[in-house]
Design an enzyme around this catalytic site. Structure first.
Site: not given
Ligand code: 7TS
Length: 407
Positions: A123, A200, A226, A365
């Site tokens: 990501h 991650d 999530k 992303c």
């Molecule tokens: N790493 C992974 C694997 C992710 O899927 C996401 C967010 C992040 C990091 C970032 O997380 P955050 O909570 O800091 O935003 N993924 C997604 C997605 O797949 N669609 O919207 C957000």
């Protein structure tokens, strides 16, 4: 106890609402999950009964707020098998946790000639911070390739992890392919080379049992939103000795011990990394989300998602869809990216929305991964504890309409 999604659904008020006049079918939990009443009510109860700043007041209300906040920290540590609350830093989420490692660990330890290894499936949150680090330090960023099944090329590990490697940054579960990566093998290779590993866990922690000791992770990041918790909260786990040695991240109140006009000393860990008034209610909500998931049982969560993912993969294959990522549900989570004939994913998402179905379309992303897959975008359905096979049926009917429209 197996999970009964029909019972679980009743905990989620939003699932009783409609979208486009139809039953809401929410298949975008990889973006953010819905929130159960138990978590919502915990946040309300905090504001109604416990709200005060933390680590400051000598008064009883302040003690209650601090107890709620620190209780959430313990829950978030327990959830990933961390031995001590001292290794749990609250952040705004996974992205901030990874950037914390960039600024507080990597910036003064990674130099020109060193290498940081990411993978082709990361990501942007676990890619851009390392690009920025490479640009500012002169270090080299390398990318471990994936194979055509969407799995990491572990056969290339010796070539990609060398004595120049300082840090390996990898997701436990891909947000596009669903692939569950062999973290322990990567950690062993990293450690043999004298490197550290950052995991991650944004997509994994909500859906499968995680034990940072079994993974042998040096850093592990995950997000509240999530996994049934509120936005604005997340965790960086790090080994205690690393946090002790690391530079501060943000400067300000609470992260200091003693301050003079021109210098300061730092608070003990983890508070050294929590400058300013933290997101207390959000952290408390995240702790409640941990309690909620523990009540269901994380193994039951995983088993439910494997069942529904297997069902969805079968239906998508019957419909002639191209699905990206492993086909065996033992090797993947419940995030399913696909393309269907010549229908553009955005058109697909727009048409299924007319039927009350929420899926995501785009690059998720992960633009370098899209290039590797040879597509500009995919559609993505992602499942959680409140989804049923019936949700998949509604999606498939809606996709059929989309296919009809576009021939
Ligand atoms: N790493 C992974 C694997 C992710 O899927 C996401 C967010 C992040 C990091 C970032 O997380 P955050 O909570 O800091 O935003 N993924 C997604 C997605 O797949 N669609 O919207 C957000």
């Amino acid at each position: 106890m197996p999970l009964d999604a029909e019972v679980v659904r009743k905990d989620f008020p939003i699932l009783e609402t409609q979208a486009r006049g139809k039953r809401l079918v929410y298949l975008d939990s990889a973006s953010t999950s819905q929130k159960p009443r138990q978590v919502i009510e915990r946040i309300v109860a905090f504001y109604e009964n416990e709200n005060a700043n933390v680590h400051r007041g000598v008064y009883e209300l302040g003690e209650r707020a601090t107890a709620a906040y620190e209780g959430a920290r313990s829950a978030c540590g327990r959830f990933i098998g961390a031995g001590s609350h001292r290794s749990i830093v609250f952040t705004r989420g996974t992205t901030e946790a990874i950037n914390l490692v960039r600024f507080a660990w990597a910036r003064s330890r990674v130099h020109e000639g060193d290498e940081v290894l990411v993978t082709e499936m990361e990501h942007h949150s676990n890619l851009i911070p390392w690009q920025l680090l490479a640009h500012e330090t002169g270090a080299t960023l390398r990318h471990l390739p994936i194979d055509d099944a969407g799995k990491l090329r572990m056969d290339l590990l010796e070539e990609f992890i060398t004595d120049r490697t300082k840090l390996v940054c990898v997701s436990l579960m891909s947000n596009v392919l669903g692939t569950i990566n062999p973290i322990r093998a990567l950690a062993d290779a990293a450690h043999s080379a004298g490197a550290l590993i950052l995991v991650d866990g944004a997509q994994a922690a909500p859906h499968m049992r995680v034990d940072v000791n079994e993974l042998d992770a040096d850093f592990f990041a995950y997000s509240s939103h999530k996994m049934c918790g509120p936005t604005g909260a997340g965790v960086l786990y790090a080994r205690e000795h690393l946090l002790e040695e690391m530079d501060p991240f943000h400067g300000g109140g609470e992260m200091i011990r003693e301050v003079w006009p021109d210098r300061a000393t730092w608070n003990e860990i983890p508070y050294k990394f929590e400058a300013g008034t933290p997101a207390v209610a959000q952290a408390v909500g995240m702790g409640a989300a941990v309690g909620y998931l523990e009540g269901i049982g994380i193994d039951a969560v995983r088993a439910h998602e494997q069942q529904i993912t297997a069902y969805a993969l079968g239906r998508l294959a019957d419909a002639g869809a191209i699905v990206y990522g492993p086909s065996d549900v033992a090797e993947r989570g419940g995030t399913v990216s696909f393309n269907l004939g010549a229908v553009h994913p955005h058109d697909m998402a727009t048409i299924v929305d007319q039927e009350g179905v929420c899926i995501r379309a785009g690059h998720h992303c992960a633009q370098p991964l899209m290039r590797r897959l040879g597509v500009p975008a995919t559609a993505r359905a992602s499942f959680y504890i409140y989804n049923t096979n019936e949700d998949v049926d509604v999606l498939m009917e809606a996709l059929d309409k989309a296919k009809g429209w576009f021939g």
